[in-house]
Structure formats: C-alpha cells, structure tokens
Design a protein around this motif. Structure first.
Motif, PDB file in Angstrom:
ATOM      1  N   ASN A  33     -19.154  14.932 -43.967  1.00 58.60           N
ATOM      2  CA  ASN A  33     -20.080  14.050 -44.669  1.00 58.60           C
ATOM      3  C   ASN A  33     -20.968  14.923 -45.542  1.00 58.60           C
ATOM      4  O   ASN A  33     -21.402  16.000 -45.128  1.00 58.60           O
ATOM      5  N   ALA A  34     -21.224  14.465 -46.761  1.00 59.33           N
ATOM      6  CA  ALA A  34     -21.984  15.275 -47.715  1.00 59.33           C
ATOM      7  C   ALA A  34     -23.357  15.645 -47.154  1.00 59.33           C
ATOM      8  O   ALA A  34     -24.028  14.829 -46.517  1.00 59.33           O
ATOM      9  N   LYS A  35     -23.745  16.899 -47.390  1.00 58.76           N
ATOM     10  CA  LYS A  35     -25.086  17.336 -47.012  1.00 58.76           C
ATOM     11  C   LYS A  35     -25.529  18.455 -47.942  1.00 58.76           C
ATOM     12  O   LYS A  35     -24.693  19.134 -48.570  1.00 58.76           O
ATOM     13  N   GLY A  67     -30.082  22.587 -53.288  1.00 59.61           N
ATOM     14  CA  GLY A  67     -30.260  21.144 -53.241  1.00 59.61           C
ATOM     15  C   GLY A  67     -29.002  20.352 -53.520  1.00 59.61           C
ATOM     16  O   GLY A  67     -28.995  19.125 -53.371  1.00 59.61           O
ATOM     17  N   LEU A  68     -27.927  21.042 -53.927  1.00 59.97           N
ATOM     18  CA  LEU A  68     -26.676  20.333 -54.205  1.00 59.97           C
ATOM     19  C   LEU A  68     -26.049  19.824 -52.912  1.00 59.97           C
ATOM     20  O   LEU A  68     -26.147  20.464 -51.867  1.00 59.97           O
ATOM     21  N   ASN A  69     -25.408  18.667 -52.993  1.00 51.71           N
ATOM     22  CA  ASN A  69     -24.723  18.092 -51.836  1.00 51.71           C
ATOM     23  C   ASN A  69     -23.243  18.447 -51.897  1.00 51.71           C
ATOM     24  O   ASN A  69     -22.602  18.283 -52.938  1.00 51.71           O
ATOM     25  N   LEU A  70     -22.705  18.920 -50.773  1.00 48.84           N
ATOM     26  CA  LEU A  70     -21.304  19.311 -50.697  1.00 48.84           C
ATOM     27  C   LEU A  70     -20.598  18.500 -49.628  1.00 48.84           C
ATOM     28  O   LEU A  70     -21.105  18.340 -48.513  1.00 48.84           O
ATOM     29  N   GLN A  71     -19.429  17.986 -49.984  1.00 45.93           N
ATOM     30  CA  GLN A  71     -18.549  17.327 -49.026  1.00 45.93           C
ATOM     31  C   GLN A  71     -17.181  17.985 -49.105  1.00 45.93           C
ATOM     32  O   GLN A  71     -16.658  18.224 -50.198  1.00 45.93           O
ATOM     33  N   LEU A  72     -16.597  18.293 -47.935  1.00 44.42           N
ATOM     34  CA  LEU A  72     -15.282  18.914 -47.861  1.00 44.42           C
ATOM     35  C   LEU A  72     -14.396  18.089 -46.923  1.00 44.42           C
ATOM     36  O   LEU A  72     -14.830  17.729 -45.820  1.00 44.42           O
TER      37      LEU A  72
END
Length: 338
Positions: free
Chosen positions: A226-228, A191-196
C-alpha cells in the motif's frame, strides 16, 4: 510529435548529441547519446516546463564524472561479489571497482558514446541507440551488439527497451538509472508516495549484497504494497535502512501490473511503471552530498526504480547468463500523469 538533435561537443571522433522529443501535450524528453542517457523529463506547468528527474547542469557535464543519472548502466548493473562469475569449472574474473566487488559494469555502457537514429509520426517518436561492446571490454566475454530505444507517445507514456546479442557465453543485466523527483529541484523525495507490487525483498549485508535469501515484507518497513511516504521508511531507524543510509534494496515483483507507482504528496503527479523485469531495486540517492559535478544534488533528492534481475548472493549468475546468439529483450514503461 517532433524530434530535435543538437551536437554539443566532439571528442575522439564522436559527436556528442542531445536529442529532444516533444509530444502533442507539450511534454519533452531529452536524451544523450553519451550512455544512452535519459537526461530530462519536462512537463508543462503554469510557470513553464519543469524537469521531474535528477539532472546535471549541462549535457557536457555527464562525461566529466560518472554519476549514473539516467544512464543505461551495464553490462551488469549493481554488484557482483568478488567480481566473479562461475559456470561449471570456469571462473570469469571481472575488475574490482567497489572494494572487493565489481559494480555497474566497471567503466560501463553508461560511459560510452552510442550511434543513434530517430523516427517519428503523428502518434509517437523514437530514438534508437546502438553500441558495439567488444569482447573483453571490462572483462566481459563476447562481442555484444546493444540496442537501446526510447519511445514517447501522445498519451505521455515513455517506453524504454533494451535488446542485445553476444557471440560468446556472457552475463548481461542492464537497467536505466533515472532518478525521479516529481516536484522539481526545490524538494527531496521523502514526501513522495511509493507503492510496489512486491511481497518479498532481499536483505543486504555490509557489502550491499543479498546474503540470506528472500524475506517477506510483511511486518517490515519494506512493505510498500500500500502506498506510503518514502520518508517514513528513511526515518524509521530500521537497522537495514540505517546501514545503507536509505533504501538500496531489491524487491521481487509479483508480476501483476503496475509494478510501481510513485506519486507526489498532493497526488497530482504520478509515474506508473510497468516492466518485463522480475525485480526493482529502489535506491534513494543516499550517497549524493552536494560535491563535484553534481554539487547541486544532495542525499534523498531523487529515487531510482531500477528494473533488473535481482543481484545474486554469490558467483552463480545463471539468472543473467546469455548464450551465444540468444536474443536479450526487456522493456520498462513509465506513464506520466500531471
């Protein structure tokens, strides 16, 4: 600011110590001189301190079995195909400890006991670790002096630095292998959101090594510009994700800050990461299965954002070659918001 040192065991004429740094916000960082390891990051909550990274049950467990949790992994993190480094007509053969490949420095720096010193003032505290890694250890040329430091400030920023110098031509590409989880021990990271800040990733072959150069993230599940949620990628059934049982991929950074942002589903907790390194390898704890010394840890219980030079396809390791007397210097900063 404060620093506390506790010796928890002694073996082979080495003191094994846990060092705790605490800032004025009540945030604590626990370190081990075994492997220059980031053991715990504790943030204050209404229910008390909460650890937001994957950790073993006790400091003494880290030397019982190698799990890379928070360790300073080197001399070279990741895989080297066939364990071979070629320069000119010379080939250096490293031990094969991952099938037909070399991985994580053999019995690497994360399994050695570092000397250390501490320093703190009103604004920040630092623990500096020092290791002498002898010529030929794990097959690597050169006597190497390795310095690793962690600095915690009152703005909840943790800075990790690696410096090194060798007296022979060698290769060097270390990283910290901390697994973030953000929401304590009761949930996975899907469920964590990651943006790179990355436009390009490296596809992997059956040996989990790059094999066809760079590929744009555009139109792929690897597009984190974009964060997802991490889970949308893990559950995408993309062939590359299924082959690795999750993320295990290098992302080449654009060079603008921040390099990565990891946030909780409710956006109340964030780790904002900046680094001098040119890439991040994202790994979602795919191999953990609730066995052994890490029996309380399962698949997808944490996520690493390993700052490093990306792994190479073959034996040309120019990008991580260190000349005699050349100073190696890199850093990563994690800003914690909660």
């Amino acid at each position: 600011m404060s620093i506390k040192v506790v010796r928890y065991q002694r073996e082979n004429q080495h003191d094994y110590c846990e060092i705790t740094m605490e800032n004025n916000q009540g945030m604590q960082v626990k370190l081990l001189n075994y492997g220059a390891t980031l053991e715990k990051i504790l943030i204050p909550t209404a229910q008390g301190l909460e650890n937001i990274i994957m950790s073993l049950d006790s400091p003494a467990d880290y030397s019982k079995a190698r799990n890379f949790l928070g360790g300073t992994v080197g001399r070279v993190v990741g895989r080297i195909r066939h364990g071979q480094w070629q320069y000119g007509n010379h080939i250096v053969q490293l031990p094969l400890n991952d099938g037909q490949n070399h991985i994580h420095g053999g019995t690497g720096t994360d399994t050695q006991v570092f000397d250390f010193s501490t320093h703190f003032d009103t604004h920040q505290s630092t623990v500096a670790f020092i290791l002498f890694d002898a010529d030929g250890n794990n097959g690597y040329p050169g006597n190497m002096k390795l310095q690793v430091s962690y600095t915690l400030d009152n703005d909840n920023q943790l800075t990790y630095r690696i410096k090194a110098v060798s007296d022979k031509l060698t290769i060097f590409n270390p990283t910290n292998h901390v697994y973030f989880r953000l929401n304590g021990s009761e949930s996975d990271v899907l469920g964590l959101n990651l943006q790179l800040n990355s436009d390009v990733y490296l596809p992997l072959d059956a040996d989990s090594l790059p094999y066809q150069g760079r590929k744009s993230v555009e139109g792929t599940v690897f597009d984190f510009r974009n964060a997802k949620p991490v889970g949308t990628v893990i559950n995408s059934h993309d062939p590359e994700i299924d082959a690795e049982h999750g993320l295990n991929h290098p992302f080449l950074l654009r060079g603008d800050d921040p390099a990565a942002i990891l946030s909780s589903p409710d956006k109340k907790r964030r780790v904002v990461m900046t680094t001098k390194s040119p890439s991040i390898v994202v790994y979602t704890a795919n191999h953990f299965d609730h066995t052994g010394i890490a029996k309380h840890i399962g698949q997808y219980d944490g996520i690493t954002l390993e700052a490093q030079v990306p792994p190479a396809e073959g034996s040309d390791l120019t990008a991580i070659t260190l000349f005699p007397g050349e100073q190696f210097n890199t850093w990563t900063k994690w800003q914690f918001e909660y």
